[in-house]
Design a protein around this motif. Sequence first.
Motif, PDB file in Angstrom:
ATOM      1  N   ILE A  73      44.478  46.952  33.160  1.00  0.00           N
ATOM      2  CA  ILE A  73      44.694  46.445  31.531  1.00  0.00           C
ATOM      3  C   ILE A  73      43.639  45.634  31.904  1.00  0.00           C
ATOM      4  O   ILE A  73      42.754  45.483  32.951  1.00  0.00           O
ATOM      5  CB  ILE A  73      45.868  46.291  30.835  1.00  0.00           C
ATOM      6  N   GLN A  74      43.041  45.097  30.667  1.00  0.00           N
ATOM      7  CA  GLN A  74      42.016  44.572  30.379  1.00  0.00           C
ATOM      8  C   GLN A  74      42.588  42.896  29.934  1.00  0.00           C
ATOM      9  O   GLN A  74      42.958  42.867  28.637  1.00  0.00           O
ATOM     10  CB  GLN A  74      41.090  44.682  30.143  1.00  0.00           C
ATOM     11  N   LEU A  75      42.412  42.013  30.386  1.00  0.00           N
ATOM     12  CA  LEU A  75      42.787  40.733  29.963  1.00  0.00           C
ATOM     13  C   LEU A  75      42.275  39.941  28.811  1.00  0.00           C
ATOM     14  O   LEU A  75      41.174  39.284  29.273  1.00  0.00           O
ATOM     15  CB  LEU A  75      43.855  39.518  31.216  1.00  0.00           C
ATOM     16  N   ILE A  76      42.688  40.192  27.273  1.00  0.00           N
ATOM     17  CA  ILE A  76      41.945  39.654  26.562  1.00  0.00           C
ATOM     18  C   ILE A  76      41.925  37.539  26.669  1.00  0.00           C
ATOM     19  O   ILE A  76      40.725  36.952  25.952  1.00  0.00           O
ATOM     20  CB  ILE A  76      41.983  40.021  24.845  1.00  0.00           C
ATOM     21  N   ASP A  77      43.504  37.362  25.578  1.00  0.00           N
ATOM     22  CA  ASP A  77      43.426  36.657  25.378  1.00  0.00           C
ATOM     23  C   ASP A  77      44.532  35.870  26.296  1.00  0.00           C
ATOM     24  O   ASP A  77      45.700  36.784  26.946  1.00  0.00           O
ATOM     25  CB  ASP A  77      43.847  35.984  24.620  1.00  0.00           C
ATOM     26  N   TYR A  78      44.477  34.910  27.237  1.00  0.00           N
ATOM     27  CA  TYR A  78      45.609  34.444  28.503  1.00  0.00           C
ATOM     28  C   TYR A  78      45.019  33.064  28.307  1.00  0.00           C
ATOM     29  O   TYR A  78      44.389  32.416  28.242  1.00  0.00           O
ATOM     30  CB  TYR A  78      45.048  35.343  30.036  1.00  0.00           C
ATOM     31  N   ILE A  79      46.466  32.417  28.948  1.00  0.00           N
ATOM     32  CA  ILE A  79      46.716  30.846  29.813  1.00  0.00           C
ATOM     33  C   ILE A  79      47.516  31.288  31.471  1.00  0.00           C
ATOM     34  O   ILE A  79      47.936  32.490  30.930  1.00  0.00           O
ATOM     35  CB  ILE A  79      46.656  29.653  28.786  1.00  0.00           C
ATOM     36  N   CYS A  80      47.185  30.176  31.515  1.00  0.00           N
ATOM     37  CA  CYS A  80      47.905  29.966  32.605  1.00  0.00           C
ATOM     38  C   CYS A  80      48.819  28.202  32.965  1.00  0.00           C
ATOM     39  O   CYS A  80      47.974  27.102  32.820  1.00  0.00           O
ATOM     40  CB  CYS A  80      47.380  30.107  34.133  1.00  0.00           C
ATOM     41  N   SER A  81      50.300  28.559  33.358  1.00  0.00           N
ATOM     42  CA  SER A  81      51.007  27.446  32.596  1.00  0.00           C
ATOM     43  C   SER A  81      51.919  27.134  33.812  1.00  0.00           C
ATOM     44  O   SER A  81      52.226  28.452  34.683  1.00  0.00           O
ATOM     45  CB  SER A  81      52.032  27.465  31.698  1.00  0.00           C
ATOM     46  N   MET A  82      52.377  25.653  34.441  1.00  0.00           N
ATOM     47  CA  MET A  82      53.391  25.924  35.454  1.00  0.00           C
ATOM     48  C   MET A  82      54.632  26.563  35.293  1.00  0.00           C
ATOM     49  O   MET A  82      55.291  25.804  33.800  1.00  0.00           O
ATOM     50  CB  MET A  82      53.356  24.582  36.008  1.00  0.00           C
ATOM     51  N   PRO A 224      58.035  26.597  26.140  1.00  0.00           N
ATOM     52  CA  PRO A 224      58.624  24.673  26.827  1.00  0.00           C
ATOM     53  C   PRO A 224      58.487  24.142  28.421  1.00  0.00           C
ATOM     54  O   PRO A 224      58.427  23.458  28.721  1.00  0.00           O
ATOM     55  CB  PRO A 224      60.358  25.677  26.825  1.00  0.00           C
ATOM     56  N   TYR A 225      57.240  24.959  28.879  1.00  0.00           N
ATOM     57  CA  TYR A 225      57.068  24.963  30.265  1.00  0.00           C
ATOM     58  C   TYR A 225      55.428  24.421  30.644  1.00  0.00           C
ATOM     59  O   TYR A 225      55.577  24.559  31.653  1.00  0.00           O
ATOM     60  CB  TYR A 225      57.421  26.277  30.772  1.00  0.00           C
ATOM     61  N   GLN A 226      54.902  24.316  29.622  1.00  0.00           N
ATOM     62  CA  GLN A 226      53.838  23.654  29.269  1.00  0.00           C
ATOM     63  C   GLN A 226      53.530  22.281  29.690  1.00  0.00           C
ATOM     64  O   GLN A 226      54.548  21.668  28.561  1.00  0.00           O
ATOM     65  CB  GLN A 226      52.934  24.048  28.517  1.00  0.00           C
ATOM     66  N   GLY A 227      53.365  21.647  30.155  1.00  0.00           N
ATOM     67  CA  GLY A 227      52.920  19.851  30.407  1.00  0.00           C
ATOM     68  C   GLY A 227      52.528  19.621  29.631  1.00  0.00           C
ATOM     69  O   GLY A 227      52.609  18.541  28.915  1.00  0.00           O
ATOM     70  N   ARG A 228      51.927  19.936  29.039  1.00  0.00           N
ATOM     71  CA  ARG A 228      50.322  19.254  28.416  1.00  0.00           C
ATOM     72  C   ARG A 228      49.675  20.597  27.295  1.00  0.00           C
ATOM     73  O   ARG A 228      49.504  21.378  27.987  1.00  0.00           O
ATOM     74  CB  ARG A 228      49.492  18.654  29.157  1.00  0.00           C
ATOM     75  N   TRP A 229      49.810  20.233  25.891  1.00  0.00           N
ATOM     76  CA  TRP A 229      48.932  21.163  25.745  1.00  0.00           C
ATOM     77  C   TRP A 229      48.421  20.665  24.037  1.00  0.00           C
ATOM     78  O   TRP A 229      49.075  19.031  23.449  1.00  0.00           O
ATOM     79  CB  TRP A 229      50.026  22.233  24.882  1.00  0.00           C
TER      80      TRP A 229
END
Length: 662
Positions: A73-82, A224-229
Motif C-alpha cells: 500500500i501507499q500511505l497518503i494521509d497519516y500521523i504518528c501518535s504515542m 484519546p491517545y494523543q497528548g497534543r493536538w
Amino acid sequence: MPVNLTANAISAINGGDVNSKPLLQVLDIKLIGSSQERYRILLSDGISSQHAMLATQLNDRVKTGRVKKGSVIQLIDYICSMVQSRKIIVLLNMETIISDCEIIGNPKVSTESETTFQKQLPNGNLKQSIGIGNNKFNAQNSSNSLPSYRSTVQPSHQPPANYSAQTHGSFVPSYGAQNHGNNVQSFRPSVQPPYQPPPNYRNQGPIVKNEAPARIIPIAALNPYQGRWAIKARVTAKGDLRRYNNARGDGKVFSFDLLDSDGGEIRVTCFNAVVDRFYDVIEVGRVYFISKGSLKPAQKTFNHLKNEWEIFLEVASTVDLCPEEDASIPRQQFSFRPISDIESAESNSIFDVIGIVTSVNPSVPILRKNGMETQRRIVNLKDDSARTVELTLWGDFCNKEGQKLQEMVDAEFFPVLAVKAAKISDFSGKSIGSISSTQLFINPDIPEARSVRQWFEHGGKNVASVFISRDTMPGGPKNEIRKTVSQIKDEGLGRSDKPDWVTVRAAINFIKADNFCYTACPLMIGDRQCNKKVTMSGNSRWQCDRCNQEFEECDYRYLLQAQIQDHTGATWVTAFQESGEEILGCSAKELYKLKYELEDDVTFTEVMRRRLFYQYLLRLKIKEEMYGDEQRVKITVVKVDPVNYSSESRYLLDLISNFRTL
C-alpha cells in the motif's frame, strides 16, 4: 510485479515525517474493539515493521479484500501518535498498489526487540546505557541480546567516538556501514531514532516542556491517545444552554458541532466553568482553532455525528477564532436520504431529509410530561420518491422557521425545506421530528434543492403521494392512526403490553351528570399540582393523605363518563380535566358550583345538552386494566379537537388517491 518498498520509511515516520507517502507492505491484520470495529495492521518497509491503526472510514478496504496480508500500500494521509509509551501510526487515507504479494525482506518489530533486549539484562541493572528515543539500552552482555553487536563497552561517562550528541541530552549512535574494530558487523537496529520536531518548529530556540504549537490535524485523526493536538473547523450547529441537577449538585452544559475541510465532524461539549468561557464565544458558521481538550467515546443516544469520539473542553483548552474565512471548509454537510427510506428505518435513528413543503398546520401549545408547556407545529414534506412524511416541529422552530413556512404555503408558494438531523419516530406511524441539534434550511442554494424543485415544478406537484402511515390524516392537527369505533373491538386494541393510541371521528351522544368531577388536592409538589383526591375531615377542612396536610379550599377536576358514536357503533370513554374542559367548555369548579351551590339544575342541564351530537376528532388511549378480578379495556380521551372540514376533505381525497395507486 516487482516492487521496492520505501527504505527506512518506518524510522522516518517515527521521526515526524508525514509527507513522504511511502510504499509499505501489510504483514498482519487484526480486528480489535468491542463497541466499534477497528483494525490494527502491521506495516513493513522491508527492514523494520510497526503497528498501525486503520481509521474507521477505511474499514471497507479490509472487508472487501482490497487490503489484506501481503498487500503493498501507499500511505497518503497519516500521523504518528504515542499509545502507552509506544508509537502507533494512524492511517487516514491510503491506496492499494499490489493486492497480494510475497513477504519482502526480513522485517523485525522494533518495539518487541527493545522489550526483549531490556528483559535479558541481568537483574535489570542498567549500569551502562545509551539513550535512543524514549528507550534506554544496556550495552553490557550484548552477546545475549544482540548477537551481531559485540563491541567493547566504554565508560558510561564518555560517549564513543562515533556517537553524536543530541539536544535531548542523550547519545544516539551514528549507524553506518563502518565497523567498530572489535568484530562489530554492519548494524542497522530496528529501534526508533529520537523524535525530531516538524520542520516549521526548527531553529526556534529551546522549547521548555514541549510548549510549541500543536500541529493541525484532521478531525478524523483524533483519538484519546494523543497528548497534543489542534483542529481547524467550522461550527455547524450550537445547542442551547441547559441546566441539570444530579447527585453531585447543579450544573450547566452546552454542545456544538464542528466540520473541517476533509469532511470530518465531531461534537464538542462544555460543562460549568467551561461554559462561562466559551458559550458566548462560539458562533454558528465561524471557523475556530481548538486544542487541549480530552476525547471520550461519543454517546450515540444523543450524538448523531459519524464519529466515535467526542471532545470535552477543559479549563486549559483554547478556542481561537480564525482571523480569515476559510473557503475550503463547507458551511454545512448533508447526508440526504429519500423519504421512502424512512419506512424501513429504525425508530430514534437520525436522518437528513429534503423535500417540498405541501402543508403547514398552526402552532399549538402542548403540555409536556414535566409540566412545562411548549409549542408544536406539523409540516408535511414530499419528495420525488412519491412519499410524504410528517415533520413535527417543537419549541422555537414553530415560531421562527415554522411561521415563515406557513406564510409561504398560505401564499401558495411551496418552499424546499432541508432538514438536518431529524429524529425518526414510529409512534402512530413513521414520522420525523425536530430535536435540539436539528437545523432547518428554507430554499437552500444546494444541488439537491434545485433538483427537487425542478421535479416538483415539472409534474411532481400533481403526482399522487403515498403517506408513510396509511392511517394518517395529512393536513390535520396531528399525525394519528385513524380508526372507527367498531375497529377498537374488532382489532383487539389495548390488549397488548403497551397502550394503543388512535384517533376517532365521532359524536358525543351522552354524558353522565352524576359524579362528573372529584375534589382534588391543590398543593404543589415541585412544579406540578398534587391532584390526588381529598376528603373532608372532622374540622370541616380538606385533607390529602398523600401530602399529609389540611387546607380550607380544594380544587375540582373533571372525571367524565361519556358515550361516543360513529357510523359503525358506540363505546364508553373517560375524559379527565383538560379533555373535560374541551368537551364542556367550562371548568369543573364552575359546573360544580352551578349544580351543588347555586342548585341551578336548568342551567346545568343546558350546559350538558348543548355539547351533545357534535362531531369531534377524539385522541384515545386504549389499554387493558384490572378491575377487581376482571380485565377490562379502558378508553381514555386525551385530546379533543373540533372537526376541520377542509382538512377532513383533504384527508378523504388523499385516501381515495392512495387506493387508486394500489
